[in-house]
Every structure is written in structure tokens, then in C-alpha cells.
Write a protein that holds these residues in place. Structure first.
Motif, mmCIF file in Angstrom:
data_model
loop_
_atom_site.group_PDB
_atom_site.id
_atom_site.type_symbol
_atom_site.label_atom_id
_atom_site.label_comp_id
_atom_site.label_asym_id
_atom_site.label_seq_id
_atom_site.Cartn_x
_atom_site.Cartn_y
_atom_site.Cartn_z
ATOM 1 N N LEU A 204 0.974 -1.537 -0.715
ATOM 2 C CA LEU A 204 -0.136 -0.082 -0.418
ATOM 3 C C LEU A 204 0.406 0.926 -0.273
ATOM 4 O O LEU A 204 1.652 1.392 -0.061
ATOM 5 N N ARG A 206 1.195 3.554 2.065
ATOM 6 C CA ARG A 206 1.174 4.089 3.393
ATOM 7 C C ARG A 206 1.926 2.428 4.511
ATOM 8 O O ARG A 206 1.167 1.915 4.230
ATOM 9 N N PRO A 209 -1.893 0.152 7.649
ATOM 10 C CA PRO A 209 -2.846 0.233 7.316
ATOM 11 C C PRO A 209 -4.357 -0.008 8.194
ATOM 12 O O PRO A 209 -3.883 -0.854 8.987
ATOM 13 N N LEU A 213 -4.442 7.435 9.927
ATOM 14 C CA LEU A 213 -3.114 7.830 9.309
ATOM 15 C C LEU A 213 -2.379 9.473 9.460
ATOM 16 O O LEU A 213 -0.791 8.991 9.312
ATOM 17 N N GLU A 364 -10.632 7.535 9.396
ATOM 18 C CA GLU A 364 -10.731 7.322 7.853
ATOM 19 C C GLU A 364 -11.911 6.892 8.286
ATOM 20 O O GLU A 364 -12.904 6.553 7.507
#
Ligand code: FAD
Ligand code: NAI
Length: 466
Positions: A204, A206, A209, A213, A364
């Protein structure tokens, strides 16, 4: 006659459940296929990884921080073999502790592989003998194993999982880690602090996950600061070992080109999967779900009414404290109590330095669910305690419901986040608001003042030191 319970697996789920069943007057047998009790957590997981994290952090501090505190120690050196053997001692002390607890609670321990014969009988295959045991109730707590696809050519030599990475006999000067999840970052920290060249490659774009973030980005910055290189958003194609080197090929997703990396070792840390090998679940007509886990209802009960399953082998986060709580839950449920377990408030911690810890919803997930929220934030560098100890990286982030002010999620990256998160979890269990948190008197000077200040910030920008 007391109820006869058989527990399969002596990890934190199984052994805790066994103790609680015994406390409640049941006749308990626990079956473990390895000689050493404690499961993944005590033998090849939580405890050994934290032992190496602590040793490597002491060394790193001696090199990088002691001088600024006015402490001269000359040239610090580390003895890798001694670090590994200290870790073994820590494991031994903990596993012996579980043996003692089994005796103290009069729990019968049988070593061997458990397989079902029927829904009231199990077979245990030991080194030299096979035993059959009848039970009224059974708790399956068989845990999980690393999930490594064949293209990674996992060979336990130089292409390794966390299990081998915790017991290496030579120091890996160059280490590639596949997966920027919890294992990758914790074990990457151990080896980077000791001076290895560590490269983390992640599918990914980032790290971590599923976790907040903002916190993940902040943590990535400090991990880069200790020398970890990150290659994000790339897909690993294959890993092979060639004599004493490993070669890894990954595809750059932006232009489809292939790239090669080389190192002494490759640690594959791309997740774990539920472990049910050898149980012969077909004998009790139990099917696994699409991820290979044992399906259970809200009481951890399988579709076979007298058989329960807990911990890593069922759905939910693969965490020791989650397994333990489910173990207690099942014991109390079997005794006729009405226990309660809030799966929404299981804290998660990454034991890097600084630590990262979370409880409740992320920003998120609030956005996904269209829940209106407000944010309170406070940086560690504005805390007197953080300046005193020179632990100034990171922040506290509080997410509260825009209307009711109820705390919905707390995310911390910073020193001692692992311990700080419990104030948030406790308050959230009682549905407290950010205002409640902001009005509690916090001791000065402590890192916990960061929580109070972030709560003040969430409730009308009232933070004092920002
Ligand atoms: P396990 O601990 O996996 O125990 C299952 C046991 O069942 C094993 O001993 C196994 O041998 C036995 N077994 C399996 N099948 C059979 C059979 N048929 N017959 C007899 N016995 C059988 N979690 C945290 O919360 N904090 C951490 O810091 C943390 N660090 C970790 C670090 C690493 C490197 C790893 C790999 C994991 C870490 N975890 C951590 C996760 C944690 O270890 C697991 O969530 C936890 O151990 C799950 O407990 P369990 O009882 O469900 O299973
Ligand atoms: P993980 O699920 O935390 O992370 C795996 C990472 O690998 C993810 O970022 C994923 O995107 C990436 N990935 C997956 N396939 C990939 C591929 N082919 N190429 C590159 N990247 C890929 O799993 P991890 O780190 O193996 O840990 C397993 C579990 O063990 C964790 O989920 C956690 O529950 C538990 N654990 C908990 C710890 C703690 O509580 N501190 C410490 C260590 C483990």
C-alpha cells in the motif's frame, strides 16, 4: 459432578480461559502441542519481541541520547548473542509462570496434538502415546501462523518469518522486510537501532493500514530518522535465496517496471492466518469462513453448541488481550453468567519508539460512516515532561462526536502511548465526553497532560499550552 471442559491451545486465549474455568469450579484439561506453554505470545510473539525492543532501545539511547543528558559511556557495543539469550530467559520466566498457574489452579496439562473424534470426544497424539478424552464443553484456542505465499520461498534460513527473526544466530547487516504492518515496524526498529541497513517494502502507499493515517505518517518520519528506508506502494513479485544473499524482485506499480533488491535476510511480515491444521474439524462438521477462521456467534460459540472458539483463530484483531478477554468471556458464559465484552474498544499498540496506540474509531472510518466529528490535537513537544526527557516527537489526537461530544476515537503517537491509551479506553467504556476528559485533574508533569490538552482543544480550542 463438575462440568468437564477441554481447551485446545495454551496461548493467552487458552490458558486464561482455563484459569477462569477452574476458578468457576469446572474440571479443566488444556492440550498444547508444544512442550512450552504460552502460545505465540509468550514464545515467538509479544514477549520476545518486546524483550528485543527494550534491549535495542537501551543501546540506541546509549549511542544517540546519553551524551546530551551529560552521560559519557565511551564507545557503546552490543553483544547480539547475549541479547538473544536474555530474550530466551525472559521467555522461560514467563512460560514457567504459566506452568505454575496451571498447577495452582489444578488444571490438567496434556502435551500433544488435539484432533476431534466427535462433538464430545477428542484424541491427543503425543510423542509416544495417543489418549482419548471426553468433554462436556470444548474451547478451541489454536491461534495463528504467519501467512506466506509460495512465491516468497520461505525457507527459515535467510527468507524468514517473525519466528526466525526473533532467534537469529548472526546479526543481519542488511535486512529487507516485506510488509509495513506491526511486525515489520517493531522488528525493523530492533535491527535498525542496532545498526542494520533496514528496508521496508509495502504494497500500500502508507504504513500501518487500518490505524490512524496522521499518526502513521508521524511515526514513519521518526522511523526514517533511525535509518529505516521505506519503499511504499510496490508489489513484491518474488524472493529467492542465493547462497548467503537474498534477492527480491518488485514491480513499480506506477510504470510496471521490475526492480531488484539484495540483502542478507528477508523478513516476510504480511499478516497471519488462523491455524486449524490437525484439528479434524470435519469430524464435528465445522466449516471455516473465507479467511480460514472458525465462524462463531457473539458468544464465541460455533454452530456445534458445546464447542466454542476464541482468539486469533476467530474473526477480529489478532491481539493477545483480545484472546484473553474472550477466554474469560467463554468461561463465565459457560458458568451461566452474563458476561460482556466490548469489541469496539480493544486498544491496539505498536511498540516502536515513539509508540503508537489507538482505541475506538479512526478518522477514516468516521468519514466512511458519515459520522460528524470534531478533532482535538496536542503535540508532545509542548509538554514539559516531554522536553525534560527529550521525547518530543508525536501528538495526541481525539475524535469526538460533533453534537454529543462523546469520545469516539483516540490516537496517540509519542512516548508511552501504550500506557496513555488506557485513560482513553476507560473513559470511552463509560461513554465519556471530551469535556469530561478535559475537566479531570491530570498530574504535572506527565505525558498524560497531552490527553487533557487535546480534550480541551476538542471542546472549543481551550488548550492551555498551545
Ligand atoms: P496462540 O498464542 O497462537 O496460541 C495457540 C496455541 O495453540 C499454540 O501454542 C499452538 O501450539 C496450540 N495449538 C494449535 N493447534 C493445536 C492442536 N491441534 N493441538 C494442541 N495445541 C494446538 N499481540 C499483542 O496483543 N501485543 C503484542 O505486543 C503482540 N506482539 C506480537 C509479536 C509477534 C512477533 C507476533 C507474531 C504476534 C504478536 N502479537 C501481539 C499477537 C499475539 O501473539 C496473538 O494475538 C496471541 O498469541 C493469540 O493468542 P491465541 O491464544 O489465540 O493463540
Ligand atoms: P499486518 O496485517 O499488521 O501487516 C501486514 C502488512 O503487509 C500490511 O501493511 C499489508 O498491506 C502488507 N502486505 C500484505 N501483502 C503484501 C505484499 N505481497 N507485499 C508487500 N506488502 C504486503 O501483519 P503483520 O505485521 O504480519 O502482523 C500480524 C498480526 O500480528 C498483526 O495483525 C497483529 O494483530 C499481530 N501483532 C501485534 C503486535 C502488537 O500488538 N504490538 C505486534 C506484532 C504482531
Amino acid at each position: 459432578m463438575s462440568m468437564k471442559v477441554v481447551i485446545i491451545g495454551a496461548g493467552p486465549g487458552g490458558y486464561v480461559s482455563a484459569i477462569r474455568c477452574a476458578q468457576l469450579g469446572m474440571q479443566v484439561t488444556i492440550i498444547e502441542k508444544y512442550k512450552s506453554l504460552g502460545g505465540t505470545c509468550l514464545n515467538v510473539g509479544c514477549i520476545p519481541s518486546k524483550a528485543l525492543l527494550d534491549s535495542s532501545e537501551h543501546y540506541h539511547q546509549a549511542i544517540h541520547q546519553f551524551a546530551s543528558h551529560g552521560i559519557e559511556v565511551g564507545k557503546a557495543k552490543f553483544d547480539f548473542a547475549k541479547m538473544i539469550s536474555r530474550k530466551e530467559d525472559v521467555i522461560m520466566q514467563n512460560t514457567k509462570g504459566i506452568e505454575y498457574l496451571m498447577k495452582k489452579n489444578k488444571i490438567e496439562v496434556i502435551n500433544g496434538l488435539a484432533s476431534f473424534i466427535s462433538d464430545h470426544k477428542i484424541k491427543v497424539s503425543g510423542n509416544t502415546s495417543v489418549t482419548e478424552i471426553d468433554f462436556d464443553y470444548c474451547v478451541i484456542a489454536t491461534g495463528s501462523k504467519p501467512n506466506i505465499p509460495p512465491s516468497f520461498n520461505y525457507n527459515k534460513d535467510r527468507i524468514i518469518s517473525s519466528t526466525e527473526a526473533l532467534s537469529l544466530t548472526e546479526f543481519p547487516k542488511e535486512l529487507i522486510i516485506v510488509g509495513a504492518g506491526v511486525i515489520g515496524l517493531e522488528l525493523g526498529s530492533v535491527y535498525a537501532r542496532l545498526g542494520a541497513k533496514v528496508t521496508v517494502i509495502e504494497y500500500l502507499d502508507r504504513i500501518l493500514p487500518g490505524m490512524d493515517l496522521d499518526c502513521a505518517k508521524e511515526l514513519q518520519k521518526t522511523l526514517k530518522g533511525i535509518g529505516i528506508e521505506f519503499i511504499l506502494g510496490q508489489s513484491v513479485q518474488s524472493v529467492i535465496q542465493n547462497k548467503k544473499r537474498i534477492q527480491l524482485v518488485y514491480k513499480d506499480k506506477s510504470n510496471d517496471s521490475d526492480h531488484q533488491l539484495e540483502a542478507d535476510y528477508c523478513l516476510v511480515a504480511i499478516g497471519r492466518k488462523a491455524y486449524t491444521d490437525g484439528l479434524e474439524l470435519n469430524q464435528i462438521d465445522l466449516q471455516l469462513d473465507e479467511k480460514g477462521r472458525i465462524p462463531v456467534n457473539e458468544n464465541c460459540q460455533t454452530k456445534v453448541k458445546n464447542i466454542f472458539a476464541i482468539g486469533d483463530v476467530i474473526h477480529g484483531p489478532m491481539l493477545a488481550h483480545k484472546a484473553e478477554e474472550e477466554g474469560v468471556f467463554v468461561a463465565e458464559y459457560l458458568s451461566g453468567q452474563k458476561p460482556k465484552l466490548n469489541h469496539n474498544l480493544i486498544p491496539g499498540v505498536v511498540y516502536t519508539w515513539p509508540e503508537m496506540a489507538s482505541v475506538g474509531m479512526t478518522e477514516e472510518s468516521l468519514k466512511e460512516k458519515n459520522i460528524k466529528y470534531k478533532i482535538g490535537k496536542f503535540p508532545f513537544k509542548a509538554l514539559g515532561r516531554a522536553r525534560a526527557s527529550m521525547d518530543m516527537d508525536g501528538f495526541v489526537k481525539i475524535l469526538a462526536d460533533a453534537d454529543s461530544d462523546e469520545i469516539l476515537g483516540v490516537h496517540i503517537v509519542g512516548a508511552r502511548a501504550a500506557d496513555l491509551i488506557m485513560e482513553a479506553a476507560a473513559l470511552m467504556e463509560f461513554k465519556s465526553t471530551a469535556e469530561d476528559m478535559s475537566r479531570i485533574c491530570h498530574p504535572h508533569p506527565t505525558f498524560s497532560e497531552g490527553l487533557k490538552e487535546a480534550a480541551l482543544d476538542a471542546t472549543g480550542k481551550r488548550a492551555i499550552h498551545m
